[in-house]
Write an enzyme that holds these catalytic residues in place. Structure first.
Site, PDB file in Angstrom:
ATOM      1  N   GLY A  36       0.717  -1.432  -0.099  1.00  0.00           N
ATOM      2  CA  GLY A  36      -0.122  -0.111   0.096  1.00  0.00           C
ATOM      3  C   GLY A  36       0.785   1.140  -0.042  1.00  0.00           C
ATOM      4  N   GLY A  91       0.017   6.084   4.939  1.00  0.00           N
ATOM      5  CA  GLY A  91       0.672   5.406   5.815  1.00  0.00           C
ATOM      6  C   GLY A  91       1.980   4.589   5.261  1.00  0.00           C
ATOM      7  N   VAL A 143      -1.767  -7.302  -4.047  1.00  0.00           N
ATOM      8  CA  VAL A 143      -1.547  -8.622  -3.035  1.00  0.00           C
ATOM      9  C   VAL A 143      -2.884  -9.120  -2.746  1.00  0.00           C
ATOM     10  CG1 VAL A 143      -0.831  -9.164  -0.694  1.00  0.00           C
ATOM     11  CG2 VAL A 143       0.403  -7.422  -1.947  1.00  0.00           C
ATOM     12  N   GLU A 192     -18.412  18.262   3.357  1.00  0.00           N
ATOM     13  CA  GLU A 192     -17.749  18.907   2.355  1.00  0.00           C
ATOM     14  C   GLU A 192     -18.551  18.823   1.191  1.00  0.00           C
ATOM     15  OE1 GLU A 192     -13.345  19.049   4.278  1.00  0.00           O
ATOM     16  OE2 GLU A 192     -13.635  17.417   2.772  1.00  0.00           O
ATOM     17  N   ASP A 220      -5.465   2.991   8.321  1.00  0.00           N
ATOM     18  CA  ASP A 220      -7.125   2.642   8.420  1.00  0.00           C
ATOM     19  C   ASP A 220      -7.174   1.074   8.705  1.00  0.00           C
ATOM     20  OD1 ASP A 220      -7.616   5.333   7.824  1.00  0.00           O
ATOM     21  OD2 ASP A 220      -8.682   4.921   6.034  1.00  0.00           O
TER      22      ASP A 220
HETATM   23  C1  LIG Z   1     -13.293  11.121   0.411  1.00  0.00           C
HETATM   24  C2  LIG Z   1     -12.483  10.904   1.693  1.00  0.00           C
HETATM   25  C3  LIG Z   1     -12.185  12.156   2.232  1.00  0.00           C
HETATM   26  C4  LIG Z   1     -11.141  12.154   3.057  1.00  0.00           C
HETATM   27  N1  LIG Z   1     -10.865  13.251   3.846  1.00  0.00           N
HETATM   28  C5  LIG Z   1      -9.733  13.124   5.055  1.00  0.00           C
HETATM   29  C6  LIG Z   1      -9.378  14.286   5.252  1.00  0.00           C
HETATM   30  O1  LIG Z   1     -10.017  15.525   5.034  1.00  0.00           O
HETATM   31  N2  LIG Z   1      -8.490  14.500   6.455  1.00  0.00           N
HETATM   32  C7  LIG Z   1      -7.873  13.289   6.752  1.00  0.00           C
HETATM   33  O2  LIG Z   1      -7.097  13.374   7.604  1.00  0.00           O
HETATM   34  N3  LIG Z   1      -8.268  12.225   6.301  1.00  0.00           N
HETATM   35  C8  LIG Z   1      -9.206  11.980   5.384  1.00  0.00           C
HETATM   36  N4  LIG Z   1      -9.637  10.818   4.765  1.00  0.00           N
HETATM   37  C9  LIG Z   1      -8.983   9.707   5.188  1.00  0.00           C
HETATM   38  C10 LIG Z   1      -7.808   9.299   5.103  1.00  0.00           C
HETATM   39  O3  LIG Z   1      -7.452   9.522   3.542  1.00  0.00           O
HETATM   40  C11 LIG Z   1      -7.400   7.978   5.263  1.00  0.00           C
HETATM   41  O4  LIG Z   1      -7.284   7.901   6.745  1.00  0.00           O
HETATM   42  C12 LIG Z   1      -6.029   7.760   4.894  1.00  0.00           C
HETATM   43  O5  LIG Z   1      -5.852   7.429   3.416  1.00  0.00           O
HETATM   44  C13 LIG Z   1      -5.628   6.257   5.204  1.00  0.00           C
HETATM   45  O6  LIG Z   1      -4.133   6.049   4.915  1.00  0.00           O
HETATM   46  P1  LIG Z   1      -3.690   4.516   4.855  1.00  0.00           P
HETATM   47  O7  LIG Z   1      -2.280   4.661   4.470  1.00  0.00           O
HETATM   48  O8  LIG Z   1      -4.143   3.765   5.896  1.00  0.00           O
HETATM   49  O9  LIG Z   1      -4.512   3.915   3.464  1.00  0.00           O
HETATM   50  P2  LIG Z   1      -4.769   4.733   1.865  1.00  0.00           P
HETATM   51  O10 LIG Z   1      -4.246   5.952   1.919  1.00  0.00           O
HETATM   52  O11 LIG Z   1      -6.127   4.498   1.555  1.00  0.00           O
HETATM   53  O12 LIG Z   1      -3.680   3.915   1.088  1.00  0.00           O
HETATM   54  C14 LIG Z   1      -4.137   2.429   0.934  1.00  0.00           C
HETATM   55  C15 LIG Z   1      -2.987   2.054  -0.297  1.00  0.00           C
HETATM   56  O13 LIG Z   1      -3.300   0.570  -0.593  1.00  0.00           O
HETATM   57  C16 LIG Z   1      -3.304   0.021  -1.837  1.00  0.00           C
HETATM   58  N5  LIG Z   1      -3.993  -1.308  -1.687  1.00  0.00           N
HETATM   59  C17 LIG Z   1      -4.914  -1.536  -1.196  1.00  0.00           C
HETATM   60  N6  LIG Z   1      -5.258  -3.073  -1.206  1.00  0.00           N
HETATM   61  C18 LIG Z   1      -4.320  -3.554  -1.909  1.00  0.00           C
HETATM   62  C19 LIG Z   1      -3.638  -4.665  -2.309  1.00  0.00           C
HETATM   63  N7  LIG Z   1      -4.643  -5.914  -1.896  1.00  0.00           N
HETATM   64  N8  LIG Z   1      -2.661  -4.750  -2.960  1.00  0.00           N
HETATM   65  C20 LIG Z   1      -1.908  -3.666  -3.473  1.00  0.00           C
HETATM   66  N9  LIG Z   1      -2.023  -2.519  -2.973  1.00  0.00           N
HETATM   67  C21 LIG Z   1      -3.306  -2.174  -2.288  1.00  0.00           C
HETATM   68  C22 LIG Z   1      -4.410   1.222  -2.299  1.00  0.00           C
HETATM   69  O14 LIG Z   1      -4.417   1.328  -3.694  1.00  0.00           O
HETATM   70  C23 LIG Z   1      -3.868   2.540  -1.978  1.00  0.00           C
HETATM   71  O15 LIG Z   1      -2.559   2.973  -2.380  1.00  0.00           O
HETATM   72  C24 LIG Z   1     -10.530  11.010   3.613  1.00  0.00           C
HETATM   73  C25 LIG Z   1     -11.005   9.818   2.875  1.00  0.00           C
HETATM   74  C26 LIG Z   1     -11.848   9.681   2.082  1.00  0.00           C
HETATM   75  C27 LIG Z   1     -12.418   8.575   1.340  1.00  0.00           C
END
Ligand SMILES: Cc1cc2nc3c(=O)[nH]c(=O)nc-3n(C[C@H](O)[C@H](O)[C@H](O)COP(=O)(O)OP(=O)(O)OC[C@H]3O[C@@H](n4cnc5c(N)ncnc54)[C@H](O)[C@@H]3O)c2cc1C
Length: 437
Positions: free
Chosen positions: A20, A24, A88, A179, A309
């Site tokens: 991912g 994070g 994955v 929003e 997340d």
């Molecule tokens: C519409 C929207 C608005 C938001 N607004 C805000 C905001 O204003 N402020 C804020 O702080 N947070 C906001 N968030 C929440 C924030 O975006 C998330 O908390 C954050 O992206 C989490 O980060 P992460 O690294 O856990 O996952 P993500 O950023 O979602 O990244 C996960 C990654 O894993 C990859 N992935 C998933 N499954 C697989 C797999 N099986 N194999 C390979 N790759 C994979 C995906 O392609 C992605 O690139 C918002 C979310 C959304 C949907």
């Protein structure tokens, strides 16, 4: 293609595989730049998505490409990191490998940073007809649907259908729902009659349905009250303590007894963790998240971690885990980098502590709310802060420039040049087509 046997020829340094390239995963990969490890970052996309601005893509305020950034470009200078575009499919802890769309890959340490996906709470009909907004293609689907429906509303003779095409129901009153509703209200007031001669803003209705007793429940009471007032002033009809019971593509029923005829249901009512298969169900906790300890290590394993997340760090201070926001994912990624080095060097690890610096939500032109500890900002100042924080957080200088100029031009013109139907959204199949019907 990687295979386990090819993999074994790599260096003697431990290999950290990160699944991912979201907030994070990127923070972790960046923080491991000087660490004594080889990093392999995998993502099913070749780009990072800045999800906080997805709603601006969905309403056509900014271009989709401006919130995406190629992952390879971020790591051009990193000597210990390689990237593969791969999905994955399965984690195989028994032999320290992951099964992916490009083959088997082995790891010494595995970090799951796969984020979350839209939660329809098991309702298949709603999942079929409502529009989620978790990635760029989904935001573009909303953009197409909204614009196509306005085009159809202009030419339809059926009054009931016309109202349904011009009625929006946003489900979920968290930051995304607020929003989105605010942006739709802005479109109603400023753009609709200017660009769609023949449509009246009085025929366009926006509903916001929220299950809790207030909007922005994770923010202060002041922020909630301000958001409610701004949206109500913008003619958004808000239902609190209300849940959507069903939606068949035309009739939406709410458990407060209301039924709304609508062709536009935009779903922002929750997310659930999205981990690849392979880990025992016993370690998956509420919200479909992986239960982790205080160093983000998945319960039951010594070399598998989860951040962002998809992770639930349940402690007495955080009984529900950390909030699903970008800063929590970024801080966990950066902190885990330190702990991985500690583990490799056989040193004691340091428990993770989340620092909540600020929470923000934009409500429309010149309006936003911001909680910075005990300080609460709103109105124009809050809106400027919101814009600054989002601009600074966007990946890539070009993207920052494009978004800044788009905002400036939209602000001055009170309009936008991104309201394009480049991919037709087929409401029957719920798929997009490049060619119109
Ligand atoms: C519409 C929207 C608005 C938001 N607004 C805000 C905001 O204003 N402020 C804020 O702080 N947070 C906001 N968030 C929440 C924030 O975006 C998330 O908390 C954050 O992206 C989490 O980060 P992460 O690294 O856990 O996952 P993500 O950023 O979602 O990244 C996960 C990654 O894993 C990859 N992935 C998933 N499954 C697989 C797999 N099986 N194999 C390979 N790759 C994979 C995906 O392609 C992605 O690139 C918002 C979310 C959304 C949907």
């Amino acid at each position: 293609m990687f295979t386990v046997s090819q993999d074994q020829k790599y260096s003697a340094k431990p290999r950290v595989v990160i699944i991912g390239g979201g907030f994070g995963g990127l923070a972790l990969a960046k923080a491991l730049r000087k660490a004594p490890v080889d990093v392999l970052l995998l993502d099913k996309h070749n780009y990072h998505t800045f999800q906080p601005l997805l709603y601006q893509v969905a309403i056509g305020a900014i271009a989709a490409d401006s919130i995406a950034f190629p992952i390879r470009r971020i790591f051009t200078e990193y000597e210990n990191l390689s990237f593969n575009m791969a999905e994955v499919e399965n984690i195989n802890p028994e032999n320290n490998t992951v099964s992916t769309s490009i083959g088997e890959i082995c790891y010494d340490y595995l970090v799951i940073a796969t984020g979350s996906n839209t939660n329809f709470f098991g309702n298949k009909e709603i999942a079929h007809f409502a529009m989620p907004m978790k990635n760029i293609p989904e935001a573009l689907n909303i953009r197409s649907l909204v614009l196509q429906n306005l085009e159809t509303a202009l030419i339809t003779a059926d009054t009931r259908e016309k109202f349904a095409l011009m009625t929006y129901v946003v489900v979920g009153g968290g930051p995304t729902g607020v929003e989105l509703s605010g942006a739709l209200a802005e479109m109603r007031h400023i753009i609709l009659e200017k660009d769609y001669h023949g449509l009246s803003k009085y025929d366009l209705r926006i509903y916001l349905v929220e299950g809790k007793d207030r909007l922005l429940a994770a923010m202060s009471q002041k922020a909630s009250a301000k958001a409610k007032k701004c949206l109500t002033d913008g003619s958004v009809i808000i239902y609190n303590n209300a849940h959507v019971s069903s939606y068949d593509g035309f009739y939406l029923t709410i458990d407060n007894g209301k039924t709304v005829k609508t062709r536009n249901v935009l779903w922002a009512a929750g997310v659930k963790g999205e981990a690849p298969d392979g880990l025992p169900a016993a370690f998956i906790t509420k919200g479909n998240r992986l239960q982790v300890d205080e160093i983000n290590r998945v319960k039951g394993y010594t070399n598998i971690f989860a951040i962002g997340d998809v992770a639930a760090m349940i402690t007495p201070e955080t009984p529900n885990g950390h909030p699903g926001v970008a800063p929590a994912a970024i801080q966990q990624g950066a902190h885990l980098a330190k702990n991985l080095v500690h583990l490799i060097r056989d040193e004691p690890t340091e428990p993770f502590k989340y620092i909540d610096k600020c929470s923000l939500a934009a409500i429309g032109r010149n309006q936003a709310v911001a909680d910075l500890g005990k300080i609460h900002l709103s109105g124009f100042i809050g809106w400027l802060l919101w814009g600054l924080v989002h601009l600074m957080s966007l990946a890539g200088f070009t993207n920052k420039g494009i978004v800044f100029f788009s905002w400036a031009i939209n602000y001055l013109n009170k309009n936008s040049d991104n309201r394009l139907v480049v991919r037709y959204f087929d409401t029957d199949t719920r798929m997009t087509e490049v060619k119109p019907k």
